[in-house]
Scaffold this motif. Structure first.
Motif, PDB file in Angstrom:
ATOM      1  N   GLY A  73      48.063   7.607  10.000  1.00  0.00           N
ATOM      2  CA  GLY A  73      47.924   6.303   9.364  1.00  0.00           C
ATOM      3  C   GLY A  73      48.337   6.275   7.904  1.00  0.00           C
ATOM      4  N   TRP A  74      49.041   7.284   7.462  1.00  0.00           N
ATOM      5  CA  TRP A  74      49.508   7.335   6.076  1.00  0.00           C
ATOM      6  C   TRP A  74      50.878   6.658   6.015  1.00  0.00           C
ATOM      7  N   THR A  75      50.881   5.343   5.934  1.00  0.00           N
ATOM      8  CA  THR A  75      52.143   4.610   6.005  1.00  0.00           C
ATOM      9  C   THR A  75      52.444   3.839   4.729  1.00  0.00           C
ATOM     10  N   GLY A  76      51.724   4.085   3.676  1.00  0.00           N
ATOM     11  CA  GLY A  76      51.942   3.372   2.425  1.00  0.00           C
ATOM     12  C   GLY A  76      53.022   4.008   1.573  1.00  0.00           C
ATOM     13  N   PRO A  77      53.335   3.347   0.468  1.00  0.00           N
ATOM     14  CA  PRO A  77      54.393   3.881  -0.397  1.00  0.00           C
ATOM     15  C   PRO A  77      54.009   5.183  -1.089  1.00  0.00           C
ATOM     16  N   ILE A  78      52.736   5.365  -1.399  1.00  0.00           N
ATOM     17  CA  ILE A  78      52.309   6.609  -2.063  1.00  0.00           C
ATOM     18  C   ILE A  78      52.500   7.798  -1.126  1.00  0.00           C
ATOM     19  N   ALA A 124      61.713  11.736  -3.533  1.00  0.00           N
ATOM     20  CA  ALA A 124      60.807  10.599  -3.714  1.00  0.00           C
ATOM     21  C   ALA A 124      61.563   9.278  -3.689  1.00  0.00           C
ATOM     22  N   ILE A 125      62.760   9.255  -4.267  1.00  0.00           N
ATOM     23  CA  ILE A 125      63.583   8.048  -4.212  1.00  0.00           C
ATOM     24  C   ILE A 125      63.952   7.742  -2.766  1.00  0.00           C
ATOM     25  N   GLY A 126      64.290   8.771  -2.009  1.00  0.00           N
ATOM     26  CA  GLY A 126      64.609   8.582  -0.596  1.00  0.00           C
ATOM     27  C   GLY A 126      63.407   8.109   0.205  1.00  0.00           C
ATOM     28  N   GLY A 127      62.236   8.645  -0.096  1.00  0.00           N
ATOM     29  CA  GLY A 127      61.030   8.201   0.594  1.00  0.00           C
ATOM     30  C   GLY A 127      60.694   6.757   0.298  1.00  0.00           C
ATOM     31  N   LEU A 128      60.902   6.358  -0.933  1.00  0.00           N
ATOM     32  CA  LEU A 128      60.677   4.954  -1.296  1.00  0.00           C
ATOM     33  C   LEU A 128      61.680   4.043  -0.596  1.00  0.00           C
ATOM     34  N   ALA A 129      62.920   4.482  -0.482  1.00  0.00           N
ATOM     35  CA  ALA A 129      63.927   3.705   0.253  1.00  0.00           C
ATOM     36  C   ALA A 129      63.569   3.621   1.726  1.00  0.00           C
ATOM     37  N   PHE A 130      63.060   4.711   2.290  1.00  0.00           N
ATOM     38  CA  PHE A 130      62.636   4.715   3.697  1.00  0.00           C
ATOM     39  C   PHE A 130      61.493   3.742   3.915  1.00  0.00           C
TER      40      PHE A 130
END
Length: 144
Positions: A73-78, A124-130
């Motif tokens: 359930g960890w689906t947030g931006p952080i 981290a930039i890629g994760g934020l884009a995802f």
């Protein structure tokens, strides 16, 4: 059936953008300009870097972690930024031996720490884009 195809297309788009955006940001900050020719060269280098280096790391290391985070359930931006920065940082250790960036001794150096941090920031930039791609991907109703 259309809904599942749409969801799969969203996931594929998110994975592609999570691979391309950090590579583009890396090449843009490394010395790319904002003229059309410079942006074209930057996009070409980013696409090459994405296919050869970033996409294998995202598929092998990132995708299983994405599924694990989704399970918990960890689906947030952080969560996306934290996990993807770890994937980016470990990606440095995968490809660094090919470029001779790893030291011969097993000690930390300032250059190695800087490279790991830079790879983690790109991750981290890629994760934020995802996360943003999946967050704002249009939903399809069940009646469609």
């Amino acid at each position: 059936m259309t809904r599942r195809i749409w969801q799969a297309l969203g996931w594929l788009t998110a994975i592609a953008l999570a691979s391309f955006v950090p590579a583009f940001a890396f090449w843009l900050l490394l010395g790319g300009g904002v003229t059309p020719k410079a942006l074209a060269v930057t996009a070409y280098l980013a696409l090459y870097t994405t296919v050869v280096f970033v996409l294998p790391i995202v598929v092998v290391a990132g995708f299983p972690l994405i599924l694990l985070c989704r399970r918990f359930g960890w689906t947030g931006p952080i969560a996306a930024i934290a996990v993807s920065s770890l994937v980016g940082g470990t990606g440095f250790f995968v490809f660094a031996p090919f470029f001779g960036d790893t030291p011969t001794r097993h000690t930390l150096s300032a250059d190695m720490i800087e490279s790991v941090v830079r790879a983690g920031v790109c991750g981290a930039i890629g994760g934020l884009a995802f996360w943003a791609t999946l967050r704002f991907w249009p939903k399809v109703s069940l009646r469609a």
